[in-house]
Write an enzyme that holds these catalytic residues in place. Structure first.
Site, PDB file in Angstrom:
ATOM      1  N   ARG A  83      -8.408   3.285 -16.596  1.00  0.00           N
ATOM      2  CA  ARG A  83      -8.964   3.256 -16.020  1.00  0.00           C
ATOM      3  C   ARG A  83     -10.681   3.776 -16.096  1.00  0.00           C
ATOM      4  NH1 ARG A  83      -9.203   5.800 -10.315  1.00  0.00           N
ATOM      5  NH2 ARG A  83      -7.466   3.896 -10.116  1.00  0.00           N
ATOM      6  N   ARG A 152     -16.776  10.253  -9.658  1.00  0.00           N
ATOM      7  CA  ARG A 152     -15.660   8.799 -10.028  1.00  0.00           C
ATOM      8  C   ARG A 152     -16.996   8.461 -10.023  1.00  0.00           C
ATOM      9  NH1 ARG A 152     -10.768   8.456  -7.905  1.00  0.00           N
ATOM     10  NH2 ARG A 152      -9.467  10.334  -8.525  1.00  0.00           N
ATOM     11  N   LYS A 214     -12.183  14.120  -5.408  1.00  0.00           N
ATOM     12  CA  LYS A 214     -12.611  13.710  -5.858  1.00  0.00           C
ATOM     13  C   LYS A 214     -14.031  13.391  -4.714  1.00  0.00           C
ATOM     14  CE  LYS A 214     -10.729   9.430  -3.268  1.00  0.00           C
ATOM     15  NZ  LYS A 214      -8.914   8.374  -3.133  1.00  0.00           N
ATOM     16  N   LYS A 216     -17.141  10.582  -4.549  1.00  0.00           N
ATOM     17  CA  LYS A 216     -17.764   8.992  -4.708  1.00  0.00           C
ATOM     18  C   LYS A 216     -19.085   8.413  -4.557  1.00  0.00           C
ATOM     19  CE  LYS A 216     -13.557   6.865  -4.140  1.00  0.00           C
ATOM     20  NZ  LYS A 216     -12.455   6.511  -3.624  1.00  0.00           N
ATOM     21  N   CYS A 431      -5.206  -3.603  -2.393  1.00  0.00           N
ATOM     22  CA  CYS A 431      -4.607  -3.045  -4.378  1.00  0.00           C
ATOM     23  C   CYS A 431      -3.949  -3.049  -4.969  1.00  0.00           C
ATOM     24  CB  CYS A 431      -4.783  -1.181  -3.437  1.00  0.00           C
ATOM     25  SG  CYS A 431      -3.222  -0.789  -2.684  1.00  0.00           S
ATOM     26  N   CYS A 437       2.215   1.674  -8.555  1.00  0.00           N
ATOM     27  CA  CYS A 437       1.074   3.287  -7.906  1.00  0.00           C
ATOM     28  C   CYS A 437       2.654   3.887  -7.387  1.00  0.00           C
ATOM     29  CB  CYS A 437       0.403   3.059  -7.092  1.00  0.00           C
ATOM     30  SG  CYS A 437      -0.346   3.822  -5.676  1.00  0.00           S
ATOM     31  N   CYS A 476      -0.244   1.923   0.943  1.00  0.00           N
ATOM     32  CA  CYS A 476      -0.605   3.200   1.417  1.00  0.00           C
ATOM     33  C   CYS A 476      -1.315   3.628   2.133  1.00  0.00           C
ATOM     34  CB  CYS A 476      -0.427   4.337   0.440  1.00  0.00           C
ATOM     35  SG  CYS A 476      -1.686   4.695  -0.143  1.00  0.00           S
ATOM     36  N   CYS A 480      -8.429   2.857  -1.223  1.00  0.00           N
ATOM     37  CA  CYS A 480      -8.713   1.914  -2.673  1.00  0.00           C
ATOM     38  C   CYS A 480      -9.134   0.797  -1.973  1.00  0.00           C
ATOM     39  CB  CYS A 480      -7.227   1.888  -3.355  1.00  0.00           C
ATOM     40  SG  CYS A 480      -6.694   3.453  -3.945  1.00  0.00           S
TER      41      CYS A 480
END
Length: 565
Positions: A83, A152, A214, A216, A431, A437, A476, A480
């Site tokens: 990524r 991120r 993380k 954001k 996603c 994944c 899930c 995302c």
């Protein structure tokens, strides 16, 4: 008096395993370099795949073939997702061509535009990782902090109507990203083979433990909330007067991820807390992030996000700590208004006279044909590109005299329909999910075309085919594709089964509620049909589906109780 003791004062061995791994990693080096050289496996062994996330790389395998490989006593088909860090999603055409060429060489599963406005390359084998990373460096890109317990990639709204202000906001987003990324020498040392000694001062902001989870950061430009600013750990909402950027309203504590197995795990909306001057935004972002660095939960990793820190210590505590570190209080928030959280597809002209064309890209996936079409388009087009947080692609800075020829070229390449796609498709996110994944429990991207088809047919039964409804699909409970902000959302529970959430806001400022658990497609349509019928018959003029459900109290009862597996 405010308590300023933090988890950083705890002995490392009292913290969770991830914290201990970071502490002994030598600033994210670990044994990654040695693992890349191991010819006996397609994986990077041990705990190093966790450290590689800080470098923007996820180790994965093909889950569709996992069982067959196990039966044959073969290693899983390991591959890597890489990524990139692309602040604000901005690329020039040479960078795009470079990405396209690198994907042809090294990415067996191609290119994907993400919901954080960047690009992922899927299906990269271990022997090709270093060459890929050096190829990205050569076109002015990197992958540092695209994953991991750090800041991120910083996202930025795409509002071409306010082009001058947007340019300034995008520049602040880039400065913020550069300021907040880790400074470890491990990155150039491992990927570029540039030696850099590990020192105690190698990470002056992060330290050896980095962040608890993380973090954001996102910049929104009203009236468009395309980045879903209330789902960000730190959201900055541009305040613009007569086309000039004045500053930002600040909101804190948003987050989408949750665990269905824990009652103390939940999505959360960010809270608006005040106003800052525009020039303060990068430094302010660092201040907020370092508060989370110091006080985030490093013992229970599932409670380590900033939203839980705020709920544990309280917003008043946070505002006091923020004022202490800044030396002043925030100014009161200023008026602002959002209209929607989607993209404006098609042609738009900015206040600088330049044009922008936003192309719809289903689930952000660019297959070989589409990748080639866009690369061919750029051969005759001199502008720039921008990815959006809704997984679309925007051609920017188009002169008026270029419009006619560009439109012909779009038609010749079969791209013109992407300017005006199906209304529902344009408001749907999904996603990656299966097969790569590791967290996915159900299909998402591969199921999206089927879901769109059955959902559109259901809407059509009630005359709603052209009415946009935000639809989010994830494999899930993690966030995302920002499911908990959708008017309708499905989050994966098991193959073919999803939790159904309803009632989010079309503007992205209200969470959806759990409506039914473990539904399959048949049950999903069965539950939605009477709600859509009532919406068609009883809605107010211009009212959106989520607002209607809340106003009429149709979400007060849950038809199907959530059950666990």
């Amino acid at each position: 008096m405010i308590d300023r003791s933090s988890d950083l004062s705890q002995p490392v061995d009292a913290l969770n395993e991830s914290e201990q791994l970071k502490a002994r990693s030598r600033y994210l080096r670990g044994g990654i370099a040695e693992g890349l050289q191991d010819p006996l496996t397609g994986a990077v062994p041990g705990d190093d795949p966790l450290l590689m996330k800080f470098h923007g790389i996820y180790q994965q395998d093909d889950r569709d073939r996992r069982a067959d490989r196990r039966r044959r006593h073969l290693e899983p088909i390991y591959q890597f997702m890489v990524r990139m860090r692309i602040p604000g999603g901005v690329l020039d055409k040479h960078q795009w061509w470079g990405i396209a060429e690198l994907s042809r060489r090294y990415a067996e599963r191609g290119i994907r535009i993400t919901t954080r406005q960047t690009v992922q390359l899927h299906g990269v084998r271990k022997p090709h990782l270093r060459a890929l990373m050096q190829g990205l460096r050569d076109i002015g890109l990197d992958t540092i902090a695209a994953c991991g317990d750090d800041s991120r990639g910083v996202v930025c709204g795409t509002n071409p109507f306010l082009s001058r202000a947007h340019q300034r906001v995008a520049e602040l987003a880039r400065i913020t990203s550069d300021r907040l990324i880790p400074k470890t020498g491990a990155y150039p040392e491992i990927w570029y083979r540039e030696s850099a000694p590990a020192t105690h001062s190698e990470e002056p902001v992060y330290g050896e433990l980095y962040l608890p989870r993380k973090f954001k950061v996102g910049y929104a430009i009203p009236p468009v909330n395309d980045i879903d600013v209330y789902g960000q750990d730190l959201g900055l909402i541009a305040v613009i007067d007569n086309g000039e950027l004045q500053g930002f309203n600040v909101c804190v504590g948003g987050g989408m991820g949750q665990l269905d197995s824990r009652e103390d795990s939940y999505p959360r909306l960010a809270e608006e807390i005040g106003f800052i001057d525009a020039e303060d935004a990068p430094a302010f972002s660092e201040t907020v992030m370092t508060i989370q660095r110091d006080f985030g939960d490093r013992k229970d990793r599932h409670r380590a996000r900033f939203k839980y820190t705020l709920d544990r210590l309280g917003l008043d505590w946070f505002l006091d700590e923020l004022a202490h570190r800044r030396g002043r209080d925030l100014e009161p928030a200023r008026p602002r208004r959002f209209e929607h959280n989607g993209d404006r597809l098609g042609w738009q002209q900015g206040d600088d006279g330049l044009w922008h064309a936003t192309l719809y890209i289903e689930s952000g996936r660019l297959d070989d044909a589409l990748r080639g079409q866009i690369s061919g388009l750029l051969e005759q087009y001199g502008g720039r590109l921008r990815m959006t947080t809704n997984q679309n692609l925007q051609l920017t800075h188009i002169e008026t005299h270029e419009l006619e020829q560009l439109q012909w070229r779009l038609e010749d390449l079969g791209l013109a329909w992407r300017l005006t796609p199906d209304t529902q498709a344009a408001h749907t996110l999904s996603c990656v999910a299966l097969p790569t994944c590791g967290l996915a429990m159900a299909e998402a991207e591969r199921y999206t075309p089927r879901l769109l088809d059955v959902f559109q047919r259901l809407k059509g039964q009630y005359g709603l085919a052209d009415v946009p409804i935000t639809l989010r699909l994830t494999g899930c409970p993690n966030g995302c594709a920002r499911p908990y902000l959708g008017e309708i959302a499905l989050t994966g529970r098991a193959p073919g089964l999803y939790n159904l959430y309803l009632g989010g806001s079309f503007h992205g400022d209200r969470l959806a509620r759990l409506y039914a658990g473990n539904v399959n497609e048949e049950r999903f349509l069965e539950l939605l049909a009477p709600l859509l019928e009532r919406f068609a018959e009883e809605r107010d003029h211009g009212e959106h589906f989520g607002d209607f459900l809340v106003r009429r109290g149709l979400l007060d009862d849950t038809p199907v109780a959530l059950t666990s597996f």
